[in-house]
Design an enzyme around this catalytic site. Sequence first.
Site, short mmCIF file in Angstrom:
data_model
loop_
_atom_site.label_atom_id
_atom_site.label_comp_id
_atom_site.label_asym_id
_atom_site.label_seq_id
_atom_site.Cartn_x
_atom_site.Cartn_y
_atom_site.Cartn_z
N ARG A 172 0.84 -1.20 0.00
CA ARG A 172 0.00 0.00 0.00
C ARG A 172 0.88 1.25 0.00
O ARG A 172 2.04 1.20 0.39
CB ARG A 172 -0.92 0.00 1.23
CG ARG A 172 -1.98 -1.10 1.15
CD ARG A 172 -2.83 -1.13 2.42
NE ARG A 172 -3.48 0.13 2.65
CZ ARG A 172 -3.40 0.81 3.80
NH1 ARG A 172 -2.69 0.35 4.79
NH2 ARG A 172 -4.03 1.95 3.94
N LYS A 229 3.31 -7.37 12.31
CA LYS A 229 2.52 -7.55 11.08
C LYS A 229 2.79 -8.91 10.46
O LYS A 229 3.94 -9.29 10.23
CB LYS A 229 2.87 -6.43 10.09
CG LYS A 229 2.11 -6.52 8.77
CD LYS A 229 2.19 -5.21 8.02
CE LYS A 229 1.66 -5.35 6.60
NZ LYS A 229 1.52 -4.07 5.91
N ARG A 231 -0.40 5.26 19.57
CA ARG A 231 0.38 6.30 20.24
C ARG A 231 1.20 5.65 21.34
O ARG A 231 0.64 4.93 22.18
CB ARG A 231 -0.61 7.27 20.85
CG ARG A 231 -0.10 8.60 21.21
CD ARG A 231 -1.28 9.37 21.76
NE ARG A 231 -1.02 10.76 21.89
CZ ARG A 231 -1.94 11.64 22.26
NH1 ARG A 231 -3.17 11.24 22.52
NH2 ARG A 231 -1.64 12.90 22.38
C1 BTN Z 1 0.69 -3.85 2.35
O1 BTN Z 1 0.62 -4.28 3.50
O2 BTN Z 1 1.27 -2.79 2.09
C2 BTN Z 1 0.06 -4.66 1.25
C3 BTN Z 1 0.96 -5.76 0.76
C4 BTN Z 1 0.32 -6.60 -0.34
C5 BTN Z 1 1.31 -7.60 -0.91
C6 BTN Z 1 0.64 -8.54 -1.88
S1 BTN Z 1 1.70 -9.88 -2.31
C7 BTN Z 1 0.61 -10.35 -3.59
C8 BTN Z 1 0.14 -9.08 -4.24
N1 BTN Z 1 1.07 -8.66 -5.26
C9 BTN Z 1 1.68 -7.52 -4.95
O3 BTN Z 1 2.54 -6.94 -5.63
N2 BTN Z 1 1.22 -7.07 -3.77
C10 BTN Z 1 0.22 -7.94 -3.21
#
Ligand code: BTN
Length: 261
Positions: free
Chosen positions: A61, A123, A251
């Site tokens: 993201r 995570k 926080r």
């Molecule tokens: C995040 O937490 O920022 C989202 C990560 C999403 C990763 C997955 S792996 C399969 C799919 N292909 C990608 O390039 N990204 C998502």
Amino acid sequence: MTVRWPAETIWEAVSPLLPTFSVEVLPQIDSTNSELMRRARAGQLDPVLLVAERQSAGRGRLGRHWASDDAGALSSLTFSLGLPLSPADWSGLSLAVGLAVVESLHPDLRLKWPNDVWLQERKLAGILIETVSVGEQRYAVVGVGINILLPRAQDLRTPAAALCEVLPEVDAAIALGLVAVPLVRAILRFEAEGFAPLRTAFHARDLLYGRELVCSDGATGMARGVDAAGALLLHTENGLKKISSAEVSVRPAPAASNNGS
Ligand code: BTN
């Protein structure tokens, strides 16, 4: 390493729901999300589950990189589900997807709004949802990356957890078998009913509820769950604020006074 992916089993369960559905496993690609977005833009709009054993340019993201750990083959599961989707309201889709992922994998997993999957304070999985409009249709690409084993290199910004910590026998193929069909069902249910019926279930998995948060727009307050559209509810000193898009972080607790008493 040869992996026995449960492609056939997934296909048999999903085909009655999505008649032109297919499952594809590739040894390597840049990004499963990028590939399905390219295909959709080229007019390939059939529903598909695309799994990559390795991604060379995985995306997260907010334009972040999603690292593939070269250490162990298949130390993570990376896949994208692409399908035409037409919900009356798109808000809450990412929460519905996150909920399907945690509910299908393990009772100890929690959601950090909007859709990060956490185990304890680390995570474990990330979700990237993208859409593209082609003519009258909108095609959704739901990408999921799950740490199966702990990555060797830990990104200090967000410490990592892995599914093997709660499911010691798990591998990427087993994890795909657990998550793929519930994910399709959840997305189709979301398309028909929206997020509102999932609100209580989200609260049961909410990592942030009752915690003091800082949002990327500077707002601070106590997390109070989500509303019927999936917006984060933040109890601020100016009243209840709805946050629809922002990055949130917990926080840090004020440092304990060190007066020896
Ligand atoms: C995040 O937490 O920022 C989202 C990560 C999403 C990763 C997955 S792996 C399969 C799919 N292909 C990608 O390039 N990204 C998502």
